[in-house]
Design a protein around this motif. Sequence first.
Motif, mmCIF file in Angstrom:
data_model
loop_
_atom_site.group_PDB
_atom_site.id
_atom_site.type_symbol
_atom_site.label_atom_id
_atom_site.label_comp_id
_atom_site.label_asym_id
_atom_site.label_seq_id
_atom_site.Cartn_x
_atom_site.Cartn_y
_atom_site.Cartn_z
ATOM 1 N N GLY A 219 5.887 99.136 28.976
ATOM 2 C CA GLY A 219 5.881 97.604 28.762
ATOM 3 C C GLY A 219 7.033 97.001 29.122
ATOM 4 O O GLY A 219 8.181 97.492 28.997
ATOM 5 N N SER A 220 7.078 95.887 29.939
ATOM 6 C CA SER A 220 7.982 95.192 30.431
ATOM 7 C C SER A 220 7.798 93.720 30.511
ATOM 8 O O SER A 220 6.944 93.415 31.079
ATOM 9 C CB SER A 220 8.681 95.651 31.694
ATOM 10 N N ALA B 249 10.159 94.639 27.079
ATOM 11 C CA ALA B 249 9.585 95.535 26.070
ATOM 12 C C ALA B 249 9.284 94.917 25.060
ATOM 13 O O ALA B 249 9.280 93.838 24.902
ATOM 14 C CB ALA B 249 10.878 96.445 25.957
ATOM 15 N N GLU C 288 3.307 89.167 24.802
ATOM 16 C CA GLU C 288 2.212 88.437 24.921
ATOM 17 C C GLU C 288 1.245 88.460 23.790
ATOM 18 O O GLU C 288 0.244 87.716 23.549
ATOM 19 C CB GLU C 288 1.404 88.854 26.300
ATOM 20 N N HIS C 289 1.552 89.296 22.807
ATOM 21 C CA HIS C 289 0.663 89.383 21.600
ATOM 22 C C HIS C 289 0.967 88.319 20.444
ATOM 23 O O HIS C 289 0.426 88.032 19.446
ATOM 24 C CB HIS C 289 0.284 90.774 21.049
ATOM 25 N N ASP D 3 3.886 83.023 34.589
ATOM 26 C CA ASP D 3 4.009 82.633 33.206
ATOM 27 C C ASP D 3 5.593 82.624 33.068
ATOM 28 O O ASP D 3 6.693 82.871 33.810
ATOM 29 C CB ASP D 3 3.553 83.766 32.274
ATOM 30 N N ARG E 97 6.010 85.665 25.504
ATOM 31 C CA ARG E 97 5.336 85.270 26.683
ATOM 32 C C ARG E 97 4.408 83.973 26.745
ATOM 33 O O ARG E 97 3.686 83.880 25.707
ATOM 34 C CB ARG E 97 4.410 86.450 27.175
#
Lengths: 361, 361, 295, 390, 295
Positions: free
Chosen positions: A238-239, A241, A286-287, A312, A328
């Motif tokens: 993931g980036s 992170a 993003e969560h 984004d 994000r």
Amino acid sequence: MGTTAPVDLKDICIRFGSIRVLENLNLTIAPGEFLVLLGPSGCGKSTLLNAIAGLLEVAEGEIHIGGRNVTWDEPKDRGIAMVFQSYALYPRMSVRKNMSFGLEVAGTPKAEIETRVQAAAQMLKLTPLLDRRPAELSGGQRQRVAIGRALVRQAGVYLFDEPLSNLDAQLRAELRVEIKRLHARLGATMIYVTHDQIEALTLADRIAVMQGGVIQQLDTPMKIYREPVNRFVASFVGSPAMNFLPGRIESDGAFQFTHEGQCPLTGYRWRTPGFAGAATLGIRPEHILAGAEAGPSALTAKVEMVEPMGSDSLVWCRLPNGAPLALRQGAETSLIPGDPLPVAFPGDALSLFDDSTGVRL
Amino acid sequence: MGTTAPVDLKDICIRFGSIRVLENLNLTIAPGEFLVLLGPSGCGKSTLLNAIAGLLEVAEGEIHIGGRNVTWDEPKDRGIAMVFQSYALYPRMSVRKNMSFGLEVAGTPKAEIETRVQAAAQMLKLTPLLDRRPAELSGGQRQRVAIGRALVRQAGVYLFDEPLSNLDAQLRAELRVEIKRLHARLGATMIYVTHDQIEALTLADRIAVMQGGVIQQLDTPMKIYREPVNRFVASFVGSPAMNFLPGRIESDGAFQFTHEGQCPLTGYRWRTPGFAGAATLGIRPEHILAGAEAGPSALTAKVEMVEPMGSDSLVWCRLPNGAPLALRQGAETSLIPGDPLPVAFPGDALSLFDDSTGVRL
Amino acid sequence: MTAAVTPRGRKPTRITPARWGIYAFLLITALFFLLPLYVMIVTSLKPMAEIRLGNIVALPDVWTVEAWAKAWSSACTGLNCNGISVGFFNSVKILIPSVFVSILVGSLTGYALSFWRARGTNILFTAMMIVAFIPYQIFLYPLVRVFSFLGLGQSLLTIIIVHTIFGLPTMTLLFRNYFSALPPELYKAARVDGAGFYQIYGRIMMPMAVPMIVVAVILQVTGIWNDFILGLVFAGRENLPMTVQLNNIVNSTQGERAYNVDMAATMLTALLPLVVYFASGRWFVRGIAAGAVKG
Amino acid sequence: QEMKAEVIHWWTSGGESAALKVFADQFTKAGGTWVDNAVAGGANARTAAINRTVGGNPPTAMQFNTGKQFDELVENDLLADVEAIMTAGNLKAVLPDPILNATTRRGKMYAVPVNIHGQNWVWYNKAVLDKIGGTEPKNWDEALVLLDKAKAAGLIPLAFSGQKVWERGLFNAILLDKGGPAVWTEFFGKRSQAAAKSPQFRAAAETYAKLRSYVDQGAPGRNWNDATALVIQGKAFMQVMGDWAKGEFAAANLTAGKEFGCTLFGSRGGGYVMGGDVFTFPKPKTEAQAKAQATLAKVMLEPETQILFAQKKGSIPVRLDVDGSSLDICAQRAMKVIGDKSQQVPAVEMLSSPAMTGALEDVYSQFWNNPNQTVDQFVEKILGVLKQEL
Amino acid sequence: MKPHWFRLSSNRSALSALLPAFLVLVIVYIGSTSWTIWISFTNSRMLPNTNFVGLRQYDQLFANDRWLTSVHNLVIFGGLFLLLALALGFLLAVAIDQRVRNENSFRSIFLYPYSMSFVVTGLVWQWLLNPTHGIQRLVRGWGFPDFAFDWIVRQDTVIFCLVLAAVWHAAGLVMAIMLAGLRGIDEDIWKAAKVDGLPAWRVYISIVIPMLSASFATATVLLSTSVVRLYDLSVAMTNGGPGVASEVPAKFVMDHLFERANIGLATAAATSMLITVIAVVAPYMYWRSRKGGRA
Ligand SMILES: Nc1ncnc2c1ncn2[C@@H]1O[C@H](COP(=O)(O)OP(=O)(O)OP(=O)(O)O)[C@@H](O)[C@H]1O
Ligand SMILES: Nc1ncnc2c1ncn2[C@@H]1O[C@H](COP(=O)(O)OP(=O)(O)OP(=O)(O)O)[C@@H](O)[C@H]1O
Ligand SMILES: [Mg+2]
Ligand SMILES: [Mg+2]
């Protein structure tokens, strides 16, 4: 083209002198599978790949390819083809010759060689370049030639050792797609080493995340992204992170942040239900629910920096307890440094890790 | 630290022998601004930067830094500091010495040097590494030292020539943020060369997109991303790249795709209203409306490949007329190859380019 | 900065004292380096009478190539008055196969040492490096015995082997360094392609080693061409190299010394390596850059 | 079967090769084929020849200096003896004793001597002598007087070539003059410590030391023939050199007795140091080779060959029974001198091993080149060498 | 576990490629060296014999003035030669690297002496340095009657003449190596130094020279081999004179091996040289193999 083949590694041990790089590694790869070996530098990815290719002696264990025990076979007899990070093209040979060399050495008939080279060149759009020397090609073209050289071998198993890491971002994205298409078309087994998680996520049927010579997690990309089995996997994939927020899980099942703030864990899929104690909450940028979405139980973070990334934006904030947090947002975010931002962490998108072992709870 | 300074380039021409690399280039950079020079390899970015630094003579034109005409000044007298892609650290000197050497030679008092080195080291978290040699550092640490060496000069203008392109993705992201923070903290003018559009978008106050020695567009990142002035800028910025769909603009103001399909252009902000003729429609993957959102006037594309990227997915499809199309979907997309997918192109997110000139319409 | 001129465009170039200094240094050093060559050429073009008068740097009053002609085709060494031309062809006869074989063996050894890093190979390499320091005259006598024991005696073959032996340390060093610096992936790729040890050497490594081969050729050509004692002892009477004739002409202990003929003979003998150097100096630097430096 | 003779020698200069051609021609006349193998420099030639002999691929004949250079070849049974040929022609009787001794080992002759070189000649320029005034000197004491005069006249008194071998030649020449044959043979032949400590030896050393101041600055490293040229041109007065220097005078069209003079210093008798060259014959591998060797030996010693050879070489015939009237006056004078047995002095090479000669040479050379060294120190070092088993 | 024969096929090839080198090592290097050492314990003269005399040759060797002088000379020569050749070669490389015109010509001029054999080098310089017909005479002829340049005939200075000729011979090679090294330095380092405001000399001393340490090491090794082997130059230039002022160990060995037919002493000298070389080279090689475990 070559028939696809399963690969089976049994109790592989590899040592350099007294350094044990791999210890009792087992891995079964189905025919036609696209397996990505992902891990930080020095974790033994190349070592494993070289062992499969027969370029490195295993100290113990067996390697089966296509159902045959090839542990002691020469590389050329294993039905594999390989693509290297540094291309490893033969500098004094034309593109055509680079591709045909192996076949010539093996004594393949001229006509057959020609057919295969043409086919591979066409597939990789190399036809107009066939008479150039590697020095006269761009990086992306070189890597295409290296792939072409592997293709003409019509192997059952293709091995890639970080084939794209010498290329720039755009080329990397482009070739990534090409490799994916190639896999779909050939149906061959592919083992692909990388330390770029985007490559791993986009290409793999399954990813084996390695650290220190040990496979940490072997699973589909989605599973690895969403449910990392330990903190290492979570942080490596993931980036930007995953955010890690220290705290502890109370016996009432809520997460108490260090210093200040709380977060309910409703919806979390526990692996070790009933755990209580020091733990880390991980959540991907993003969560995170922010602003109006955050709801009533929100914490209020302070925006520190906004990085627009085109499609984004990445918003860097700080929680009341001082922990940094990246989230994000859409490209058009109107946030500016200094803004207060309510944030919430939905239970079903979290990862929780035991602080003492790093293992997912 | 040093005071910030404006940079003013007037009619700069640079030639290597008979090759004209830059021709009549004008550029004004405000004090404290973060300007990114973005462009493909060989477009003259480094050349321009070297000219500003005084490492390259201009054939014609003037360079003003901080209001002073420095066209003929030595690099050291221009009030600039510079960071290089290959770090360019002095290999046999310790980190401390690397940073202090320039000051020592300039005769800065010992105490002063010590203060500045300590300050820079602290800012860049280099304090524990001060006595190591460059060979004993990781890539990211080396680049930090290179930045530190520039910092101690307390210049009004900092020049960066692709400082991050030798680093891997994670480190790049990390140092990018650090540079951004540094800029906020120092307030100095920064000119930053890169060919990575993510760096450009995240870092810049303004971006100058260059091609063939000419600045194609000089604007804020958002503007450049959303409203590229020509096809080159549109294709160069953004990853995955903007989709380009060939066709023509009818006199009724709609876009007629080659072979098949149409798209209304309501909401498009025309620059040359009333244009009709061969044109290309550009749309970014994340701006495409798909599935239910697409609405009634949608075309139906066929899904060819789905690339999960963790936080989201990239869906590659093909339009009925055969043109490929990439669109961005959520990470949990359930699309699989072969699915039909209605897609629509909202007029306010489009870019239209004249086919004959490539200029935005 | 005076107010009169606004800095604009190219800075007016002034040739700095440093620049003068560099050219002066280079020119003076070049003169120093050329002086011996000049004196040799000038002397070889003078008649003996002028030489006895003795201004070594003066241009000849009477230009004559007689000395060159004599040195080449009629100077006597012993009973043979054919100049050094005979030796020239002998030298060529020795040179070509010796250069070829010594580079072949040296490169193969260097390649094997870089390809295959077993324990003993380091010792082998170290031993070779030590030998590179030993005056090779020490090996003369034992080698004579070895060759006679092997029944080779003195022949073209013997001298080729001898040159190969004495070229081995340097050649091995050059090629080992060069091949070691290549990416190991090249070997791997070739092995996956099914190429064997010698195929990798012949079809991949050697074509890549061209810059190093140039350096090796230059070194070996000069070394072998300039050799005197090995040729004398091992080449056999029919193959005595040019340097033996040169020695006969220049080092005769009795009789009048014709300096012009000496110089002409010396120049003629040195001609081939000189041409090689002047023609390939650029390649030499490039080749060294390609690998030798990484000691 | 063809009679082929490969001969390794070091006669490469003009006069030398002309002389060698005499042998070659005579051998060809006798039906043989001469294969010439010239290697300049005695050491080089001998190295090549010995290596080939030891290596089992010997030449037909190889040159040595008359003396001990081939001792070990004889000891190792690598050489064929020439006893048969020498006795057949009754040649032993016509050779001077020192030469005979120097070629005989274990009672047999192992080498064919071909010439005699006088090593201790003094050459001087007559015009210069006339100019400075004086008569031909007969010993070093007289010479020193003339050297002083030459110096006063602004000339180079002693033409000297500063190489070890000539530094040795000069000292030996002085030693013979000062010490006579007795000290000479005691010293070189028996390594007598007493001889080295004798006053005669010291006198020689003192004279030697004095001569340093009569040579010019360019002497060190100079070739001997360049020194001769100085005498020829009248820039220098005299030179001590073997009879091969005659060739240089002849090449400059000077005649002995007219433009230049030759003399021998021997104030205590024994005026003539006899060196020379020999040819040895490695054990033949074939019958044909043996025959070639025999023919070669025979041809070399024929009176006609001897005279022709001596004319070209500047030496004198090794046979005492040939008519030397066709030779130049220096050679005739030499032949007359060695007619008297007491004047025959064997060269150093005949008396001492190359190793000993070399070790002495080093000591002379250091003495000559280091004006700070005293005669006592010099003698001390000489004694040190004599003690070694060389 | 089955035997690891699967790597053997290529190992066998590598072994076969190393066979020549291995044979040379055993027969020539080890064989000849052992023979040399053995002979040094005998009283061999012209031909080797087996009369064991223990260390007597060594006693005589180290009581021998000429040997001691030779060793002394070699140390002086070696030190000066290395220093001057490295310095001059480096300076030339730096000067040429300043984008001078006619770079190719300069490079060839500085490099060509390396194509000359030491014999030729020695002869030419002997001629130039000779006070009666060389440079001294020339300069006096120009109207400086008191000009003195008579180093070659003076015992205390003759060794500098050897150094001069050897530097002339080898500086070009050093230049080539250094130039290759300089060209390999990242352009950005220069730019960084310029931005830092470092004067050029400072950059060379503080940054470039340390970066060229590999080049210096290579050059030093190459030059050192010729120092230890120094023979031809001494013979051709001065033949060891005046007196023994320019004698060197290799010449000592050679003279005693052949001219003086005293191979017992010669081999004792050779053995002494060999031991010295091993004592210096072996630790260096060991250190290098430790350090350079990479590649
Ligand atoms: N020839 C060797 N000798 C000794 N150790 C080695 C050797 N090759 C690799 N290693 C060690 O084995 C470990 C694994 O190396 P490997 O090359 O497989 O890593 P990797 O995962 O491919 O890393 P990277 O991403 O940098 O390529 C490392 O710790 C490395 O130091
Ligand atoms: N010293 C030089 N001599 C001749 N041409 C040069 C020189 N340096 C650069 N160029 C040319 O000038 C143009 C611009 O080069 P420059 O280095 O500025 O490109 P860049 O934009 O920095 O590219 P990159 O992203 O690859 O660094 C190129 O076409 C290049 O070939
Ligand atoms: Mg790897
Ligand atoms: Mg650039």
